[in-house]
Write a protein that holds these residues in place. Structure first.
Motif, PDB file in Angstrom:
ATOM      1  N   ASP A   1       0.863  -1.183  -0.157  1.00 14.61           N
ATOM      2  CA  ASP A   1       0.009   0.081   0.046  1.00 14.61           C
ATOM      3  C   ASP A   1       0.714   1.240  -0.143  1.00 14.61           C
ATOM      4  O   ASP A   1       0.294   2.307  -0.146  1.00 14.61           O
ATOM      5  CB  ASP A   1      -0.728   0.128   1.132  1.00 14.61           C
ATOM      6  CG  ASP A   1      -1.882  -1.227   1.280  1.00 14.61           C
ATOM      7  OD1 ASP A   1      -2.394  -1.300   0.420  1.00 14.61           O
ATOM      8  OD2 ASP A   1      -1.963  -1.673   2.577  1.00 14.61           O
ATOM      9  N   ILE A   2       2.079   1.267   0.176  1.00 15.25           N
ATOM     10  CA  ILE A   2       2.967   2.126   0.506  1.00 15.25           C
ATOM     11  C   ILE A   2       2.947   3.298  -0.790  1.00 15.25           C
ATOM     12  O   ILE A   2       2.788   4.420  -0.498  1.00 15.25           O
ATOM     13  CB  ILE A   2       4.367   1.704   0.683  1.00 15.25           C
ATOM     14  CG1 ILE A   2       4.482   1.272   2.186  1.00 15.25           C
ATOM     15  CG2 ILE A   2       5.326   2.965   0.426  1.00 15.25           C
ATOM     16  CD1 ILE A   2       6.022   0.651   2.566  1.00 15.25           C
ATOM     17  N   ARG A   3       3.011   2.761  -2.101  1.00  9.55           N
ATOM     18  CA  ARG A   3       3.088   3.560  -3.179  1.00  9.55           C
ATOM     19  C   ARG A   3       1.769   4.258  -3.420  1.00  9.55           C
ATOM     20  O   ARG A   3       1.692   5.563  -3.795  1.00  9.55           O
ATOM     21  CB  ARG A   3       3.359   2.709  -4.432  1.00  9.55           C
ATOM     22  CG  ARG A   3       4.807   2.454  -4.258  1.00  9.55           C
ATOM     23  CD  ARG A   3       5.364   1.567  -5.577  1.00  9.55           C
ATOM     24  NE  ARG A   3       6.721   1.276  -5.333  1.00  9.55           N
ATOM     25  CZ  ARG A   3       7.400   0.318  -6.229  1.00  9.55           C
ATOM     26  NH1 ARG A   3       6.764  -0.232  -7.222  1.00  9.55           N
ATOM     27  NH2 ARG A   3       8.559   0.029  -5.834  1.00  9.55           N
ATOM     28  N   MET A   4       0.533   3.585  -3.145  1.00 12.13           N
ATOM     29  CA  MET A   4      -0.639   4.409  -3.129  1.00 12.13           C
ATOM     30  C   MET A   4      -0.931   5.355  -2.050  1.00 12.13           C
ATOM     31  O   MET A   4      -1.403   6.264  -2.248  1.00 12.13           O
ATOM     32  CB  MET A   4      -1.780   3.043  -3.046  1.00 12.13           C
ATOM     33  CG  MET A   4      -3.198   3.843  -2.834  1.00 12.13           C
ATOM     34  SD  MET A   4      -4.542   2.616  -2.708  1.00 12.13           S
ATOM     35  CE  MET A   4      -4.299   1.924  -1.142  1.00 12.13           C
ATOM     36  N   ILE A   5      -0.352   5.189  -0.898  1.00  9.85           N
ATOM     37  CA  ILE A   5      -0.335   6.233   0.383  1.00  9.85           C
ATOM     38  C   ILE A   5       0.505   7.400  -0.274  1.00  9.85           C
ATOM     39  O   ILE A   5       0.245   8.453   0.051  1.00  9.85           O
ATOM     40  CB  ILE A   5       0.216   5.529   1.336  1.00  9.85           C
ATOM     41  CG1 ILE A   5      -0.587   4.503   2.236  1.00  9.85           C
ATOM     42  CG2 ILE A   5       0.526   6.582   2.459  1.00  9.85           C
ATOM     43  CD1 ILE A   5      -2.183   5.076   2.384  1.00  9.85           C
ATOM     44  N   GLN A   6       1.424   7.034  -0.891  1.00 11.22           N
ATOM     45  CA  GLN A   6       2.325   8.307  -1.144  1.00 11.22           C
ATOM     46  C   GLN A   6       2.014   8.981  -2.500  1.00 11.22           C
ATOM     47  O   GLN A   6       2.147  10.192  -2.607  1.00 11.22           O
ATOM     48  CB  GLN A   6       3.886   7.561  -1.617  1.00 11.22           C
ATOM     49  CG  GLN A   6       4.553   7.142  -0.463  1.00 11.22           C
ATOM     50  CD  GLN A   6       5.859   6.360  -0.915  1.00 11.22           C
ATOM     51  OE1 GLN A   6       6.063   5.838  -1.946  1.00 11.22           O
ATOM     52  NE2 GLN A   6       6.875   6.403   0.136  1.00 11.22           N
ATOM     53  N   THR A   7       1.250   8.276  -3.330  1.00 11.17           N
ATOM     54  CA  THR A   7       0.730   8.908  -4.396  1.00 11.17           C
ATOM     55  C   THR A   7      -0.549   9.914  -3.967  1.00 11.17           C
ATOM     56  O   THR A   7      -0.836  10.961  -4.603  1.00 11.17           O
ATOM     57  CB  THR A   7       0.107   7.839  -5.529  1.00 11.17           C
ATOM     58  OG1 THR A   7       1.087   7.039  -6.028  1.00 11.17           O
ATOM     59  CG2 THR A   7      -0.464   8.589  -6.771  1.00 11.17           C
ATOM     60  N   ALA A   8      -1.333   9.554  -3.206  1.00 14.53           N
ATOM     61  CA  ALA A   8      -2.497  10.090  -2.794  1.00 14.53           C
ATOM     62  C   ALA A   8      -2.021  11.386  -2.084  1.00 14.53           C
ATOM     63  O   ALA A   8      -1.152  11.676  -1.578  1.00 14.53           O
ATOM     64  CB  ALA A   8      -3.367   9.314  -1.857  1.00 14.53           C
ATOM     65  N   GLY A   9      -3.131  12.615  -2.243  1.00 17.46           N
ATOM     66  CA  GLY A   9      -3.087  13.785  -1.635  1.00 17.46           C
ATOM     67  C   GLY A   9      -2.915  13.561   0.030  1.00 17.46           C
ATOM     68  O   GLY A   9      -2.187  14.257   0.721  1.00 17.46           O
ATOM     69  N   MET A  10      -3.638  12.644   0.246  1.00 18.16           N
ATOM     70  CA  MET A  10      -3.659  12.410   1.662  1.00 18.16           C
ATOM     71  C   MET A  10      -3.509  10.879   1.786  1.00 18.16           C
ATOM     72  O   MET A  10      -4.544  10.265   1.644  1.00 18.16           O
ATOM     73  CB  MET A  10      -5.048  12.838   2.494  1.00 18.16           C
ATOM     74  CG  MET A  10      -4.997  12.662   4.024  1.00 18.16           C
ATOM     75  SD  MET A  10      -3.891  13.198   5.015  1.00 18.16           S
ATOM     76  CE  MET A  10      -3.746  14.873   4.641  1.00 18.16           C
TER      77      MET A  10
END
Length: 268
Positions: free
Chosen positions: A222-231
């Motif tokens: 999930d790390i790259r999704m978390i980093q991609t998101a604005g929050m």
């Protein structure tokens, strides 16, 4: 910032430790959609195993999305494939050759069936049991595969998987993506394909930016999704690496952490 898309991991994020969807979390996410938000359910599972949770959240009613294979297959609310990626077949044998001396099981998916090699261990059946799909054990898995696969799923003892992860990264890390999705699962993915690129594809389809995304997760994939998101929001039960990557840490999955964050950011 006004958020328009909620991206959600499933296991230990949307679901609690008992693999249950809390009625409170379900109601909150449906309310968020009534308020104009879009929901995308994002998982390393094959799409067949993701779709039931999209249904429970009424994603199809409100025009949302679901993705499987860590972004390797992305579906809209009409069950149309808006994005897909496959692991190049030239990596099937080299990956297997590296794990061959280990006690780690290699698994691949085809339709609604999981195929595994014959090195069955204590972790081999977890994917099958959680998703409720048949697991077929075959001899000589690399030569058995005659279709395009989205990923290799490797299952084994967490300590042995950590060692294998480093060996695979050293040998193939410039050509494929390799990361843990759970302590007992190691994923081998096409290079540059992950939940972050999946969320970006959904944003492009919606005509919004990734800054307008609030994403929830707990594990390494999930790390790259978390980093991609604005929050990027980490569950309190998340791996420390994900908490470090997140912008905000909410309550754990057993205490409706998603709901707490949606309230905190005035989404509901």
């Amino acid at each position: 910032m006004t958020y328009k898309l909620i991206a959600l991991d499933i296991d230990d994020t949307l679901l609690n430790k008992k693999k249950q969807l809390s009625p409170v979390t379900r109601s909150a996410l449906i309310q968020a959609q009534k308020n104009g938000m879009t929901v995308a359910v994002a998982s390393g599972r094959l799409p067949y195993g993701v779709r039931p949770y999209a249904e429970k959240l009424e994603v199809f009613r409100y025009g949302g999305y679901y993705m499987g294979f860590n972004g390797g297959a992305i579906m809209n609310a009409r069950d149309e494939l808006i994005g897909k990626s496959y692991l190049d077949s030239r990596y099937i044998k080299p990956v297997y050759d590296i794990l061959r001396p280990t006690n780690v099981t290699a698994m691949v998916h085809k339709g609604s069936t999981i195929y595994a090699d014959n090195k069955v261990n204590d972790y081999t059946h977890i994917e099958s049991d959680v998703i409720g799909l048949p697991l077929n054990v075959v001899d000589d898995l690399p030569n058995f595969i005659d279709w395009q696969i989205h990923k290799y799923l490797l299952a084994g003892d967490p300590a042995e998987l950590r060692e294998l992860e480093q060996k695979l990264i050293e040998a193939l890390g410039d050509e494929v993506d390799i990361y843990l999705s759970a302590p007992w699962f190691l994923e081998v993915m096409p290079k540059g394909v992950d939940k972050g690129t999946g969320v970006t594809a959904i944003c492009n389809d919606m005509g919004i930016t990734t800054d307008e995304v609030i994403a929830f997760g707990d594990s390494y994939n999930d790390i790259r999704m978390i980093q991609t998101a604005g929050m990027g929001v980490a569950m309190d039960n998340a791996e420390e690496a994900l908490k470090e990557a997140a912008d905000y840490v909410t309550a754990d999955c057993d205490h409706d952490g998603i709901v707490a964050a949606l309230r905190h950011f005035n989404i509901i």
